[in-house]
Design a protein around this motif. Structure first.
Motif, PDB file in Angstrom:
ATOM      1  N   PHE A  36       0.839  -1.193   0.000  1.00 61.79           N
ATOM      2  CA  PHE A  36       0.000   0.000   0.000  1.00 61.79           C
ATOM      3  C   PHE A  36       0.882   1.255   0.000  1.00 61.79           C
ATOM      4  CE2 PHE A  36      -2.268  -3.454   2.074  1.00 61.79           C
ATOM      5  CZ  PHE A  36      -3.380  -3.549   1.249  1.00 61.79           C
ATOM      6  N   SER A  37       1.994   1.207   0.717  1.00 61.04           N
ATOM      7  CA  SER A  37       2.952   2.308   0.700  1.00 61.04           C
ATOM      8  C   SER A  37       3.614   2.419  -0.672  1.00 61.04           C
ATOM      9  CB  SER A  37       4.020   2.102   1.769  1.00 61.04           C
ATOM     10  OG  SER A  37       3.458   2.124   3.062  1.00 61.04           O
ATOM     11  N   ASP A  38       3.905   1.271  -1.284  1.00 58.16           N
ATOM     12  CA  ASP A  38       4.476   1.291  -2.634  1.00 58.16           C
ATOM     13  C   ASP A  38       3.512   1.955  -3.619  1.00 58.16           C
ATOM     14  OD1 ASP A  38       6.617  -0.077  -1.558  1.00 58.16           O
ATOM     15  OD2 ASP A  38       6.128  -1.988  -2.517  1.00 58.16           O
ATOM     16  N   ALA A  39       2.222   1.700  -3.471  1.00 58.12           N
ATOM     17  CA  ALA A  39       1.224   2.332  -4.349  1.00 58.12           C
ATOM     18  C   ALA A  39       1.244   3.846  -4.167  1.00 58.12           C
ATOM     19  CB  ALA A  39      -0.174   1.779  -4.052  1.00 58.12           C
ATOM     20  N   ALA A  40       1.425   4.309  -2.936  1.00 64.08           N
ATOM     21  CA  ALA A  40       1.506   5.744  -2.676  1.00 64.08           C
ATOM     22  C   ALA A  40       2.747   6.331  -3.352  1.00 64.08           C
ATOM     23  CB  ALA A  40       1.521   6.013  -1.174  1.00 64.08           C
ATOM     24  N   ALA A  41       3.877   5.626  -3.272  1.00 69.15           N
ATOM     25  CA  ALA A  41       5.107   6.097  -3.928  1.00 69.15           C
ATOM     26  C   ALA A  41       4.930   6.156  -5.439  1.00 69.15           C
ATOM     27  CB  ALA A  41       6.279   5.196  -3.563  1.00 69.15           C
ATOM     28  N   ARG A  42       4.286   5.126  -6.001  1.00 64.57           N
ATOM     29  CA  ARG A  42       4.052   5.131  -7.457  1.00 64.57           C
ATOM     30  C   ARG A  42       3.154   6.292  -7.870  1.00 64.57           C
ATOM     31  NH1 ARG A  42       4.378  -0.347  -6.575  1.00 64.57           N
ATOM     32  NH2 ARG A  42       2.139  -0.610  -6.305  1.00 64.57           N
ATOM     33  N   SER A  43       2.184   6.651  -7.036  1.00 70.27           N
ATOM     34  CA  SER A  43       1.301   7.770  -7.387  1.00 70.27           C
ATOM     35  C   SER A  43       2.085   9.078  -7.414  1.00 70.27           C
ATOM     36  CB  SER A  43       0.114   7.858  -6.424  1.00 70.27           C
ATOM     37  OG  SER A  43       0.504   8.393  -5.184  1.00 70.27           O
ATOM     38  N   ILE A  44       3.089   9.202  -6.552  1.00 73.19           N
ATOM     39  CA  ILE A  44       3.940  10.391  -6.572  1.00 73.19           C
ATOM     40  C   ILE A  44       4.771  10.422  -7.855  1.00 73.19           C
ATOM     41  CG2 ILE A  44       5.939  11.492  -5.478  1.00 73.19           C
ATOM     42  CD1 ILE A  44       4.765  10.531  -2.769  1.00 73.19           C
ATOM     43  N   VAL A  45       5.359   9.293  -8.198  1.00 72.24           N
ATOM     44  CA  VAL A  45       6.195   9.210  -9.399  1.00 72.24           C
ATOM     45  C   VAL A  45       5.376   9.511 -10.652  1.00 72.24           C
ATOM     46  CG1 VAL A  45       7.533   7.626 -10.851  1.00 72.24           C
ATOM     47  CG2 VAL A  45       7.892   7.652  -8.371  1.00 72.24           C
ATOM     48  N   GLU A  46       4.153   8.997 -10.709  1.00 72.14           N
ATOM     49  CA  GLU A  46       3.301   9.214 -11.888  1.00 72.14           C
ATOM     50  C   GLU A  46       2.881  10.677 -12.022  1.00 72.14           C
ATOM     51  OE1 GLU A  46       0.230   6.362 -11.162  1.00 72.14           O
ATOM     52  OE2 GLU A  46       1.554   4.670 -11.640  1.00 72.14           O
ATOM     53  N   GLY A  47       2.919  11.430 -10.945  1.00 70.26           N
ATOM     54  CA  GLY A  47       2.683  12.865 -10.991  1.00 70.26           C
ATOM     55  C   GLY A  47       1.284  13.308 -11.347  1.00 70.26           C
ATOM     56  N   ARG A  48       0.311  12.460 -11.154  1.00 71.80           N
ATOM     57  CA  ARG A  48      -1.060  12.840 -11.519  1.00 71.80           C
ATOM     58  C   ARG A  48      -1.751  13.669 -10.449  1.00 71.80           C
ATOM     59  NH1 ARG A  48      -3.748   7.423 -12.678  1.00 71.80           N
ATOM     60  NH2 ARG A  48      -1.929   6.545 -11.718  1.00 71.80           N
ATOM     61  N   LEU A  49      -1.266  13.620  -9.226  1.00 71.18           N
ATOM     62  CA  LEU A  49      -1.985  14.280  -8.140  1.00 71.18           C
ATOM     63  C   LEU A  49      -1.222  15.433  -7.499  1.00 71.18           C
ATOM     64  CD1 LEU A  49      -3.394  11.056  -6.478  1.00 71.18           C
ATOM     65  CD2 LEU A  49      -4.601  12.659  -7.940  1.00 71.18           C
ATOM     66  N   LEU A  50       0.081  15.477  -7.654  1.00 77.99           N
ATOM     67  CA  LEU A  50       0.890  16.518  -7.030  1.00 77.99           C
ATOM     68  C   LEU A  50       1.743  17.210  -8.085  1.00 77.99           C
ATOM     69  CD1 LEU A  50       2.075  14.442  -3.956  1.00 77.99           C
ATOM     70  CD2 LEU A  50       0.411  16.298  -3.912  1.00 77.99           C
ATOM     71  N   LYS A  51       1.921  18.508  -7.934  1.00 74.62           N
ATOM     72  CA  LYS A  51       2.750  19.249  -8.864  1.00 74.62           C
ATOM     73  C   LYS A  51       4.213  18.860  -8.667  1.00 74.62           C
ATOM     74  CE  LYS A  51       3.489  23.416  -6.089  1.00 74.62           C
ATOM     75  NZ  LYS A  51       3.289  23.178  -4.781  1.00 74.62           N
ATOM     76  N   ALA A  52       5.009  19.082  -9.686  1.00 81.83           N
ATOM     77  CA  ALA A  52       6.442  18.764  -9.623  1.00 81.83           C
ATOM     78  C   ALA A  52       7.154  19.807  -8.768  1.00 81.83           C
ATOM     79  CB  ALA A  52       7.017  18.725 -11.028  1.00 81.83           C
ATOM     80  N   GLY A  53       8.421  19.544  -8.450  1.00 78.74           N
ATOM     81  CA  GLY A  53       9.234  20.508  -7.742  1.00 78.74           C
ATOM     82  C   GLY A  53       9.191  20.368  -6.236  1.00 78.74           C
ATOM     83  N   PHE A  54       9.199  19.167  -5.727  1.00 78.88           N
ATOM     84  CA  PHE A  54       9.155  18.944  -4.289  1.00 78.88           C
ATOM     85  C   PHE A  54      10.182  17.899  -3.899  1.00 78.88           C
ATOM     86  CE2 PHE A  54       5.822  16.493  -6.395  1.00 78.88           C
ATOM     87  CZ  PHE A  54       6.241  15.205  -6.120  1.00 78.88           C
ATOM     88  N   THR A  55      10.530  17.910  -2.641  1.00 76.13           N
ATOM     89  CA  THR A  55      11.359  16.860  -2.066  1.00 76.13           C
ATOM     90  C   THR A  55      10.443  15.987  -1.212  1.00 76.13           C
ATOM     91  OG1 THR A  55      13.328  18.245  -1.995  1.00 76.13           O
ATOM     92  CG2 THR A  55      13.297  16.342  -0.522  1.00 76.13           C
ATOM     93  N   VAL A  56      10.564  14.685  -1.385  1.00 71.04           N
ATOM     94  CA  VAL A  56       9.773  13.739  -0.601  1.00 71.04           C
ATOM     95  C   VAL A  56      10.576  13.345   0.638  1.00 71.04           C
ATOM     96  CG1 VAL A  56       8.679  11.466  -0.568  1.00 71.04           C
ATOM     97  CG2 VAL A  56       8.608  12.843  -2.652  1.00 71.04           C
ATOM     98  N   HIS A  57       9.966  13.480   1.788  1.00 72.91           N
ATOM     99  CA  HIS A  57      10.573  13.029   3.031  1.00 72.91           C
ATOM    100  C   HIS A  57       9.915  11.698   3.385  1.00 72.91           C
ATOM    101  CE1 HIS A  57      12.818  16.697   4.100  1.00 72.91           C
ATOM    102  NE2 HIS A  57      11.950  17.231   3.251  1.00 72.91           N
ATOM    103  N   VAL A  58      10.611  10.613   3.085  1.00 72.81           N
ATOM    104  CA  VAL A  58      10.109   9.272   3.385  1.00 72.81           C
ATOM    105  C   VAL A  58      10.333   9.026   4.871  1.00 72.81           C
ATOM    106  CG1 VAL A  58      10.370   6.800   2.933  1.00 72.81           C
ATOM    107  CG2 VAL A  58      10.680   8.459   1.064  1.00 72.81           C
ATOM    108  N   VAL A  59       9.261   8.670   5.574  1.00 79.18           N
ATOM    109  CA  VAL A  59       9.385   8.401   7.003  1.00 79.18           C
ATOM    110  C   VAL A  59       8.842   7.019   7.342  1.00 79.18           C
ATOM    111  CG1 VAL A  59       9.266  10.840   7.651  1.00 79.18           C
ATOM    112  CG2 VAL A  59       7.186   9.498   7.647  1.00 79.18           C
ATOM    113  N   HIS A  60       9.531   6.391   8.269  1.00 81.89           N
ATOM    114  CA  HIS A  60       9.053   5.142   8.856  1.00 81.89           C
ATOM    115  C   HIS A  60       9.210   5.281  10.357  1.00 81.89           C
ATOM    116  CE1 HIS A  60       9.483   1.033  10.494  1.00 81.89           C
ATOM    117  NE2 HIS A  60       8.422   0.861   9.749  1.00 81.89           N
ATOM    118  N   VAL A  61       8.197   4.864  11.091  1.00 78.42           N
ATOM    119  CA  VAL A  61       8.219   4.996  12.542  1.00 78.42           C
ATOM    120  C   VAL A  61       8.209   3.616  13.181  1.00 78.42           C
ATOM    121  CG1 VAL A  61       7.094   6.010  14.552  1.00 78.42           C
ATOM    122  CG2 VAL A  61       6.878   7.134  12.318  1.00 78.42           C
ATOM    123  N   THR A  62       9.206   3.378  14.017  1.00 77.08           N
ATOM    124  CA  THR A  62       9.201   2.153  14.821  1.00 77.08           C
ATOM    125  C   THR A  62       8.777   2.540  16.235  1.00 77.08           C
ATOM    126  OG1 THR A  62      11.577   2.426  15.256  1.00 77.08           O
ATOM    127  CG2 THR A  62      10.950   0.871  13.523  1.00 77.08           C
TER     128      THR A  62
END
Length: 145
Positions: free
Chosen positions: A13-39
């Motif tokens: 499900f997280s991979d699907a979210a990453a793919r949606s960012i790469v495909e660029g259909r929902l967010l404009k370009a020109g951003f830095t992604v801060h990938v976070v994981h919480v233990t």
């Protein structure tokens, strides 16, 4: 450059979210992604018997494993990103990180189990949605067959 936070739990499900960012259909370009994981923090009982170095290494390894596929997807899509291993209660840490980075959005994959199930066990996505200082984009990935 603007920031967005991509919270991952290492699931498809997280991979699907990453793919949606790469495909660029929902967010404009020109951003830095801060990938976070919480233990989660370990209990005092664990800390009494396990060294701080061992606990720190466990947190690091768990986060690296959970973030690996999302980071690979972003790298393949030429999306600039930073990876952050966080500790604590996931919804609070995700929201805090979004505030610290002045994120314009938080993106998360969602399991989409349904309101009854989430009401019984709780939902990280639901809690982030309720607490976030910015828009939250929930991406529902396909379930494994």
């Amino acid at each position: 450059m603007s920031n967005i936070v991509l919270a991952t739990d290492g699931s498809p499900f997280s991979d699907a979210a990453a793919r949606s960012i790469v495909e660029g259909r929902l967010l404009k370009a020109g951003f830095t992604v801060h990938v976070v994981h919480v233990t989660p923090d370990v209990t005092g009982q664990v800390r009494a018997f396990v060294s701080k170095e061992t606990i720190d290494e466990w947190h690091k390894e768990e986060s690296e494993k959970a973030m690996q596929s999302v980071c690979d997807i972003l790298k393949a899509g030429n999306i600039p990103f930073e990876a952050h291993s966080l500790r604590g209660f996931a919804p609070e840490r995700i929201v805090a990180h979004a505030g610290e980075t002045k994120a314009e959005a938080i993106v998360m994959g969602t399991h989409g189990r349904g309101t009854f199930f989430d009401a019984v066990i709780g939902s990280v996505a639901g809690r982030v949605l309720a607490m976030a200082p910015c828009p939250v984009l929930l991406i529902k990935g396909e379930r494994a067959k």
